[in-house]
Design a protein around this motif. Structure first.
Motif, short mmCIF file in Angstrom:
data_model
loop_
_atom_site.label_atom_id
_atom_site.label_comp_id
_atom_site.label_asym_id
_atom_site.label_seq_id
_atom_site.Cartn_x
_atom_site.Cartn_y
_atom_site.Cartn_z
N GLN A 77 23.64 -3.71 68.03
CA GLN A 77 23.77 -4.91 67.21
C GLN A 77 22.42 -5.62 67.03
N GLY A 78 21.53 -5.38 67.94
CA GLY A 78 20.22 -6.03 67.85
C GLY A 78 20.18 -7.35 68.61
N PRO A 79 18.99 -7.90 68.75
CA PRO A 79 18.85 -9.12 69.57
C PRO A 79 19.38 -10.38 68.90
N TYR A 80 19.59 -10.38 67.60
CA TYR A 80 20.00 -11.59 66.90
C TYR A 80 21.45 -11.53 66.42
N ALA A 81 22.26 -10.73 67.06
CA ALA A 81 23.67 -10.60 66.66
C ALA A 81 24.41 -11.89 67.03
N ALA A 82 25.40 -12.22 66.20
CA ALA A 82 26.21 -13.41 66.47
C ALA A 82 27.05 -13.17 67.72
#
Length: 69
Positions: free
Chosen positions: A63-68
């Motif tokens: 999801q990556g580091p900035y996923a909600a």
């Protein structure tokens, strides 16, 4: 489950140490079998837990580091 397997191992050890005839050894062998089955079940559950946890970590990383949240 793991703690139960450890307890069964201690019971087996005590029965084996106190066995002084064939019947005592038969009881100890039965306890050893139960210990083996419990240890196998605990191992399978531990493997399933680790695999599920790893899958969740991979999904979160994808999801990556900035996923909600």
């Amino acid at each position: 489950m793991w703690i139960t397997a450890l307890f069964a191992g201690r019971v087996f050890g005590t029965l084996r140490d106190r066995a002084d005839d064939a019947d005592g050894l038969a009881v100890a062998a039965t306890a050893a079998s139960a210990y083996g089955v419990l240890l196998l079940a605990a191992s399978v559950l531990a493997i399933r837990f680790v695999r599920a946890l790893t899958a969740m970590q991979f999904a979160k990383a994808a999801q990556g580091p900035y996923a909600a949240r």
